[in-house]
Write an enzyme that holds these catalytic residues in place. Structure first.
Site, PDB file in Angstrom:
ATOM      1  N   GLU A  30      41.888  44.519  27.311  1.00  0.00           N
ATOM      2  CA  GLU A  30      43.250  44.131  26.925  1.00  0.00           C
ATOM      3  C   GLU A  30      43.311  43.584  25.498  1.00  0.00           C
ATOM      4  OE1 GLU A  30      41.780  43.478  29.764  1.00  0.00           O
ATOM      5  OE2 GLU A  30      43.024  44.461  31.278  1.00  0.00           O
ATOM      6  N   HIS A  73      46.967  37.112  40.676  1.00  0.00           N
ATOM      7  CA  HIS A  73      47.744  38.350  40.636  1.00  0.00           C
ATOM      8  C   HIS A  73      49.240  38.117  40.719  1.00  0.00           C
ATOM      9  CE1 HIS A  73      44.554  41.135  40.367  1.00  0.00           C
ATOM     10  NE2 HIS A  73      45.114  42.128  41.024  1.00  0.00           N
TER      11      HIS A  73
END
Lengths: 341, 316
Positions: A57, A126
């Site tokens: 990322e 998450h």
């Protein structure tokens, strides 16, 4: 059109209009097309402009900064906001500062799409929100559309904007249905929307909490309370004048923010009201937020963790000084959804 | 590869100019106290920037590190604008917003430099990605220090660049120290250029104090990248003479010795080629550069500071 399809449509429209727009991210060309938001793009635009990335990322955001230096307009897709935390160096140290740190010599028009979610046991890593973190940073723009129309309108505005934009989409909104204008349609960044006008209490809501606010307002209406709902839409820059104007009118404020309370956007909205509407406030501003703990996993704990329309309803009554047994506002139906996200 | 004497003289002259710029900054840094910006001088490493910059052609771009003066000047960045930036003036290359660590000259292919280790490595890869997407025959070069390879983004960048065969060259200026921490205390005993192998790209080590060798190696790598053969990692062995940041020598701190500095000063990249020019030619060059530097400092001094009103704009 559904919210996820509005996102797909915005990207397709912009890629058709401007060959400099490209899209990448882990899973972008995969068969599920990131919850359907990238489906069909590779077929129409080819693998040079629609591609997968390695799991890096920080490197990816850095590369998109480089591509933006060469006048491309990249879109990065992230299936979870939690993964983007690995890229905070390139987002905060680099992208957000690049334009000002070099006196305007380079612009970084990148869009970082981040999906946030809740429920179905996704747990602490998450289902974070993180919009407050990004909203803290000068040089970034942060948007969080709640409707399909704004999902398209804000994504198009984000792609056209010369600043790096964090585009926050809630997984629970992806299947919401709504009218979406065809072709190029823009929702301005930095402009909130008054969803319904009312005189008794202002409810400022963010992203998925807008749906909860609407349900709460309906229940309050039955009690004779007239709510003004503001869908914030942009978190940076914040549309302070719409908030101030409304609070001056109603004198009461409830903020519904699906995020932690400490150092949050909800706190910022309350501060704006305190600083600008002090003499108009008839009651202490109220906040509906998450408890300040990591998101739990077990379905039983999740139920207790996430605030709903019922909480907004109760806080509105509190602001109005009405003591009444809090009614259970139409709860979310148990999902047909079978998981996993 | 045949290197003409004319080219060698050019390389030498550019190193001399760069050395004189850095040494002048060192000389006035504290005395004048007008440059209030952390300044990481390039003295001793001139052969790397000059060799790399000359191997590039118009349209190629470079992303550099906090020790940014070298690449900026070697790639043709405007000296007056750099000096004004060090003085925090509106006429600076970053209008006073960046300082010594954040130099830029887009027209000359100098992308903005970053003070975060490894920060611009992915930017160079992204520029190369854009060249590939747009079918342009341009090459990006990333220049960084030996500590930057310890950052995750270095590995992310090499992985991606090799996977996509992007036209980007990675140049590691190995000056053996990260501030005062020795290489051996930071990395296992694996030579930096050998890391290339694990990413399926060519790794080369070169004497970073020999401008001709740097020029040759980088030219060859850039030619390969331009022809679509993908990236390469070049490790240039060199040495920073002065302290990590600031104008002084720092062997008194004890992390390195005066003897070690002496060994590297004996391998001075500028002195190595001084005999290419006659004494008169050298003297005339020195005079010319000194005048140019005088003028740049005067320009910086006379320039106005940025206006406070500009601070109200969140994004320019």
């Amino acid at each position: 059109m559904k919210y996820y399809d509005a996102i797909r449509d915005a990207q397709a429209v912009m890629m058709r209009n401007n060959k400099d727009v490209f899209i990448c991210g882990l899973g972008v060309p995969d068969p599920k097309g990131v919850f359907g938001t990238t489906s069909g793009l590779i077929e129409e635009f080819g693998k040079k402009r629609v591609f997968d990335t390695p799991a890096c990322e920080n490197g990816t955001v850095g590369m998109l900064i480089g591509a933006a230096m060469q006048e491309l307009r990249p879109i990065m897709v992230n299936q979870r906001v939690d993964f983007v935390l690995l890229a905070l160096d390139q987002i905060i140290n680099h992208a957000s500062k690049w334009q000002i740190m070099f006196g305007g010599a380079q612009k970084i028009p990148i869009v970082i799409r981040v999906i946030v979610g809740k429920g179905w046991g996704q747990g602490p890593q998450h289902s974070q929100s993180m919009h407050a973190l990004f909203s803290h940073i000068p040089g970034l723009k942060v948007v969080a559309p709640a409707t399909p129309k704004d999902a398209k309108g804000l994504l198009i505005s984000s792609i056209e904007d010369d600043a790096p934009v964090i585009f926050i989409e809630h997984r629970k909104l992806h299947n919401e249905e709504g009218d979406v204008p065809e072709g190029v349609y823009r929702t301005p960044i930095g402009k909130a929307e008054v969803l319904c006008e009312g005189g008794d209490v202002t409810i400022v809501a963010i992203s998925q909490m807008v749906l909860e606010a609407k349900k709460a307002a309906k229940a309050l209406q039955k009690d004779g309370v007239s709510c003004e709902i503001i869908d914030l839409r942009s978190l940076r820059p914040l549309d302070t004048s719409t908030v101030i104007e409304s609070v001056k009118k109603t004198g009461r404020l409830v903020v519904a923010d699906g995020d932690w309370r400490n150092c949050s956007v909800s706190g910022e909205i309350v501060a704006i009201a305190a600083e600008n509407c002090h003499e108009h406030l008839k009651a202490s501003p109220q906040r509906v937020t998450w408890p300040d703990i990591p998101v739990p996993t077990s379905v039983a704990l999740e139920k207790a963790f996430y605030p709903t329309a019922t909480d907004i309803y109760a806080k509105a009554l509190k602001a109005l000084g009405i003591s009444k047994e809090s009614v259970l506002v139409e709860e979310e139906k148990e999902e047909v959804f079978q998981g996993p996200f | 590869m045949k290197i003409t004497t004319t080219l060698k003289k050019k390389l030498y002259s550019e190193m001399l100019r760069l050395r004189m710029i850095e040494e002048r900054i060192a000389a006035i840094y504290h005395d004048a106290n007008e440059m209030k910006t952390p300044t990481h001088l390039y003295t001793g490493q001139e052969a790397v920037a000059v060799g790399v910059a000359n191997a590039m052609i118009e349209g190629d771009v470079v992303g550099a590190s906090h020790r940014s003066h070298g690449m900026y000047i070697a790639k043709g960045g405007d000296l007056k604008a750099m000096m004004a930036e060090l003085f925090g003036k509106e006429t600076g290359c970053s209008k006073g917003w960046g300082g010594s660590m954040h130099l830029v000259d887009v027209r000359k292919g100098v992308m903005g430099s970053s003070s975060i280790l490894g920060g611009t490595i992915p930017h160079a890869v992204g520029c190369a990605l854009a060249f590939q997407i747009k079918d342009e025959s341009r090459v990006a070069v990333s220049v960084f220090g030996d500590a930057a390879i310890e950052e995750g983004v270095f590995h992310e960048s090499l992985n991606w660049a090799s996977l996509k065969k992007l036209p980007v060259i990675f140049v590691c200026e190995n000056n053996l120290y990260s501030t005062s921490t020795l290489l051996k205390d930071r990395q296992p005993p694996v030579k930096i250029f050998k890391r290339a192998e694990s990413y399926g790209m060519q790794g080369i080590r070169v004497d970073g104090n020999d401008v001709v060798k740097v020029y040759e190696v980088v030219s060859e790598a850039i030619a390969g990248a331009r022809e679509g053969r993908g990236p390469a990692l070049i490790e240039a062995m060199t040495y920073r003479w002065r302290e990590h940041v600031g104008p002084n020598y720092d062997y008194d701190l004890g992390y390195r010795t005066k003897a070690e500095l002496g060994e590297w000063m004996a391998k001075c990249p500028v002195k190595k080629y001084v005999d290419l020019l006659s004494q008169e030619e050298n003297e005339s060059l020195i005079k010319r550069y000194a005048k140019e530097i005088d003028e740049a400092i005067e320009f910086a001094r006379q320039s106005p500071f940025p206006r406070e009103e500009l601070m109200t704009n969140e994004v320019l």
